[in-house]
Design a protein around this motif. Structure first.
Motif, PDB file in Angstrom:
ATOM      1  N   THR A 149       0.852  -1.207   0.000  1.00  0.00           N
ATOM      2  CA  THR A 149       0.000   0.000   0.000  1.00  0.00           C
ATOM      3  C   THR A 149       0.880   1.247   0.000  1.00  0.00           C
ATOM      4  O   THR A 149       2.072   1.193   0.310  1.00  0.00           O
ATOM      5  CB  THR A 149      -0.894   0.060   1.254  1.00  0.00           C
ATOM      6  N   HIS A 150       0.263   2.381  -0.329  1.00  0.00           N
ATOM      7  CA  HIS A 150       0.995   3.656  -0.322  1.00  0.00           C
ATOM      8  C   HIS A 150       1.556   3.940   1.067  1.00  0.00           C
ATOM      9  O   HIS A 150       2.705   4.360   1.211  1.00  0.00           O
ATOM     10  CB  HIS A 150       0.079   4.796  -0.776  1.00  0.00           C
ATOM     11  N   GLN A 199      -1.227   2.211  -7.022  1.00  0.00           N
ATOM     12  CA  GLN A 199      -1.750   2.586  -5.700  1.00  0.00           C
ATOM     13  C   GLN A 199      -0.798   3.496  -4.926  1.00  0.00           C
ATOM     14  O   GLN A 199      -1.181   4.120  -3.938  1.00  0.00           O
ATOM     15  CB  GLN A 199      -2.101   1.327  -4.876  1.00  0.00           C
TER      16      GLN A 199
END
Lengths: 281, 281
Positions: free
Chosen positions: A70-71, A99
């Motif tokens: 994830t970011h 993402q």
């Protein structure tokens, strides 16, 4: 036509860097390569960079993250590397998966470790022609080749085909700093043949296999090919249709074995510069 | 030859801005003009900017400091303005006196208030072609004039004479964003006449009185003059020798009454944009 080979430029840079490196003693400059996912292009570039840097005697560490990161997770991991005092330079392989907010990461990177010139601070410096800038390595590799060949760009008509922020635009700024008269062409350019034919130096960074043939190249032009593409037989080729210009151009760089080869030497040069600046301040 | 007057462009921008301004109600966008010393150029520009902005209904405050102010004192005063929440945009008149580190101030300015595009963050955005950038007002005034005249730059040969970070370089980036094929000339350019003559649009930002005459201008070219100089009779003139190109060019901007007139309208436009973005976020 003279062929300007990357290997010769690499050898010259390596020699220069070996001398520089002696001054460091046991504190060997240290590069972090950050990769997300398993894209073959990234892996090939990473392998090439490590081989080159290790060969010179520089230290590399790899930080590899899954494509699904994830970011938030990636940002947190990136910050650790960014703040690690044992690391002098960072090479972030891009593009990142969707993402991850790539712009946010570019803004986060410590400009003093940003040796591939992706942070806004470095881009602004390249734009301004500031000597302390780290330009993107590929753009600077072109300048290294031209310098090695002993070509004085002052007042010369130089045409860059391509306007990307990784090659075309920063290269245009580096060429201006060398006092060239710079023309930037791109997909929307009309009469591209004439514009290129009028140039004393042509730099192909269009990303289109064998696009620039004899109808684009003027007599005795110097042709630098930044392209890395696959041709119809799945063989590596540049943006220049090399065979067709052999009797026209005065000098040209091959693909493979041209600009691409020099890029990781520029990376090594930048790493040593960053490590040196850290020691001074 | 058609004469493209600044006043017409200003009137069109003003009308657009009046509509925008209605949305703000009592919270009128507020510009801080910061001046150090008493240079006549600065005072003239400051007066012109205030008159234009007040005329549109915008608020201006002046911050004037003595030429002898130290870097530390100025930095401290600058920070107060920079952090003042009632201020939406800052115009810093430059160059600053030598004892002040201008680069440090450029880095300090809040990019969201940097409506004349002097911070590295804004320069990087201009370089990248980012829509949220504030380009230097003079560079953008050239684009406003070209847009007003209904000229589509796509694929056109546009030559910029001058490579400053205030006009030439940012303008080249704005022109690329408009899909022009851009050539940048400068003092070291050889055969400048031919390069300029080949252009469909010539933008003179060389800072040299009446330098571009009929031998630089091709038939039916569009000539935009950014220069503000004094001629041999101490009269205001541009970089273009206007009288000599009248029968050659298709369109040209006069000096005075050209690009310079539009600059403060761009400043007003940027101020309103900055105030709007502050309200949103």
């Amino acid at each position: 036509m003279e062929i300007l080979k990357g290997a010769d430029v690499v050898a010259a840079i390596n020699e220069e860097l070996q001398d520089e490196l002696k001054k460091f003693g046991k504190e060997i400059p240290h590069l972090a390569i950050i990769r997300v996912g398993e894209r073959p292009d990234d892996i090939a570039y990473e392998r090439g960079a490590m081989k080159r840097l290790n060969g010179i005697g520089l230290k590399c560490s790899n930080y590899i993250f899954p494509e699904t990161i994830t970011h938030e997770e990636f940002t947190s991991e990136f910050k650790k590397v960014n703040e690690d005092k044992t690391i002098d330079g960072i090479l972030l392989l891009r593009p990142l998966p969707k993402q991850i907010d790539e712009k946010a990461i570019e803004t986060l990177i410590d400009p003093q470790k940003d040796i591939d010139g992706i942070s806004p601070m470095n881009l602004a410096k390249v734009f301004a022609g500031d000597d302390t800038a780290y330009a993107p390595c590929t753009a600077e590799a072109v300048i290294e080749m031209i310098d090695f060949a002993g070509i004085d760009l002052t007042g010369k008509r130089v045409t860059v085909v391509g306007r990307s922020l990784v090659v075309g635009k920063p290269l245009a700024m580096l060429l201006l700093k060398k006092n060239a008269t710079v023309t930037i062409c791109h997909t929307k350019t009309k009469e591209m043949e004439n514009t290129c034919k009028n140039a004393e130096v042509i730099i192909a960074a269009a990303g289109k296999a064998k696009m620039l043939n004899d109808s684009y190249v003027g007599k005795n032009a110097i042709v630098i090919d930044v392209g890395i593409n696959m041709d119809e037989n799945n063989k590596l080729c540049g943006d220049v249709d090399f065979e067709t210009i052999k009797d026209i151009a005065a000098m040209a760089t091959p693909v493979p074995g041209g600009v691409g080869t020099v890029t990781t030497s520029v990376l090594a040069k930048h790493l040593i510069k960053a490590a040196k600046l850290k020691k001074i301040f």
